[in-house]
Design an enzyme around this catalytic site. Structure first.
Site, PDB file in Angstrom:
ATOM      1  N   ASP A 117       0.828  -1.205   0.000  1.00  0.00           N
ATOM      2  CA  ASP A 117       0.000   0.000   0.000  1.00  0.00           C
ATOM      3  C   ASP A 117       0.865   1.260   0.000  1.00  0.00           C
ATOM      4  OD1 ASP A 117       0.913  -0.149   2.597  1.00  0.00           O
ATOM      5  OD2 ASP A 117      -1.067  -0.112   3.532  1.00  0.00           O
ATOM      6  N   SER A 118       2.177   1.081   0.053  1.00  0.00           N
ATOM      7  CA  SER A 118       3.097   2.190  -0.179  1.00  0.00           C
ATOM      8  C   SER A 118       2.904   2.800  -1.557  1.00  0.00           C
ATOM      9  CB  SER A 118       4.552   1.730  -0.016  1.00  0.00           C
ATOM     10  OG  SER A 118       4.786   0.531  -0.745  1.00  0.00           O
TER      11      SER A 118
ATOM     12  N   ASP B  18      -1.022  -6.097  -0.139  1.00  0.00           N
ATOM     13  CA  ASP B  18      -1.429  -5.476   1.120  1.00  0.00           C
ATOM     14  C   ASP B  18      -2.941  -5.282   1.173  1.00  0.00           C
ATOM     15  OD1 ASP B  18       0.750  -5.111   2.781  1.00  0.00           O
ATOM     16  OD2 ASP B  18       1.297  -3.180   1.931  1.00  0.00           O
TER      17      ASP B  18
ATOM     18  N   LYS C 186      -1.272  -9.436   2.843  1.00  0.00           N
ATOM     19  CA  LYS C 186      -0.521  -8.995   4.018  1.00  0.00           C
ATOM     20  C   LYS C 186      -1.375  -8.007   4.797  1.00  0.00           C
ATOM     21  CE  LYS C 186       2.965  -5.970   3.931  1.00  0.00           C
ATOM     22  NZ  LYS C 186       2.525  -4.974   4.970  1.00  0.00           N
TER      23      LYS C 186
ATOM     24  N   GLU D 162      -1.437  -5.585   8.628  1.00  0.00           N
ATOM     25  CA  GLU D 162      -0.662  -5.052   9.737  1.00  0.00           C
ATOM     26  C   GLU D 162      -1.332  -5.360  11.072  1.00  0.00           C
ATOM     27  OE1 GLU D 162       0.123  -0.905   9.216  1.00  0.00           O
ATOM     28  OE2 GLU D 162       1.028  -1.165   7.229  1.00  0.00           O
TER      29      GLU D 162
ATOM     30  N   GLU E   1       9.268  -4.364  10.706  1.00  0.00           N
ATOM     31  CA  GLU E   1       9.657  -3.059  10.159  1.00  0.00           C
ATOM     32  C   GLU E   1      10.040  -2.066  11.243  1.00  0.00           C
ATOM     33  OE1 GLU E   1       8.088   0.589   7.266  1.00  0.00           O
ATOM     34  OE2 GLU E   1       6.843  -1.209   7.527  1.00  0.00           O
TER      35      GLU E   1
END
Length: 289
Positions: A67-68, A106, A136, A138, A205
């Site tokens: 999602d960056s 993501d 993925k 978080e 991270e």
């Protein structure tokens, strides 16, 4: 979605002929770590487009449609505004551009936190729309039940602990995590919870190095470091960061090239030739027979 056939290359730059290579699978990535050791480090980079996927694929074990892309592609200030459809569309492009690496995508902010059922609906949508092999998400212990729910229903999940960019508004910034004893202990506990829930890999991270090492030793799943430690079972970076496409990058990024400078100089040359009317020349124009 393995590409096992030859593609026509004479009419489209989007489809170079792939080398004969079987796509990696999630279990093969998971099995890289045996008895707490990973002999061959896992290579992961981000990819958002088919062409970038083509260039990275043969060198990577995992391609992450992160999602960056909100910041890298769309110029957003954070990953928070990224939508499910953005992720689905870019993931589909990366799947089309690859034939070797496992493609993980993501889950964007707001698409999985409310309940395991919400997470399953949106993860299934992402995988069906894109052909990606895994998602993925978080979060640590708070997401463990959701991870288990997804895994039990056939959706491979990569976890993400430490600095979690989607939580930037709660964290108050992008500083390294784990500097206090309480926070360090929480990061390790989060990773263990995700491991027990069935995550096939865990991104670690932006944590102080001893915590990354402890996490790697504490979980059976491979750890993928970013701003963590070379002792992690693998590494990931945002591709555009390591290629030198941006002036400002996180401290943990190593710039392997300076493509921004190369691109700017190349465009300067093009602009000069256009203004001098020396481009296009005889080699780039069609003449009557």
């Amino acid at each position: 979605m393995s590409t096992t056939f030859q593609l026509e290359t004479s009419t489209s730059r989007a489809n170079p002929t792939p080398a004969p290579m079987k796509r990696l699978t999630v279990p093969r990535i998971r099995d890289r770590k045996k008895d707490g050791e990973t002999q061959e480090a896992i290579v992961m980079l981000t990819a958002y487009t088919a062409r970038m996927a083509q260039l990275l694929d043969r060198h990577c074990d995992l391609l992450l449609v992160g999602d960056s892309l909100g910041q890298v592609i769309y110029g957003l200030s954070s990953t928070v505004p990224v939508t499910l459809d953005m992720m689905a569309n870019h993931a589909a492009a990366v799947v089309r551009g690859s034939y070797h690496a496992v493609v993980a995508v993501d889950m964007p902010f707001g698409s999985y936190e409310a309940s395991p059922e919400q997470a399953f609906e949106n993860a299934a949508y992402l995988m069906k729309q894109s052909g990606a092999a895994a998602v993925k998400l978080e979060g640590g212990a708070a997401m463990a039940d959701t991870v288990a729910f997804l895994v039990q229903r056939g959706i491979p999940v990569m976890g993400h602990v430490g600095l979690t960019p989607q939580a930037v508004n709660v964290l108050g910034g992008y500083g390294a995590r784990g500097r206090s004893d309480a926070e360090a202990e929480k990061i390790v506990e989060d990773a263990i919870a995700l491991d027990r829930a069935g995550a096939f890999a865990i991104v670690v991270e932006g944590v102080v190095e001893p915590i990354a090492i402890e996490v790697t030793r504490s979980v059976s799943a491979p750890t993928i470091g970013i701003g963590a430690s070379a002792s992690c079972d693998g590494q990931v970076l945002v591709t555009e960061d390591m290629l030198g496409m941006f002036e400002r990058v996180p401290r943990f990024v190593k710039k392997y090239e300076n493509l921004a400078e190369t691109i700017e100089k190349t465009v300067e040359s093009y602009a000069g030739e256009v203004r001098a009317r020396s481009f296009p020349g005889p080699d780039q124009t069609y003449q009557p027979k």
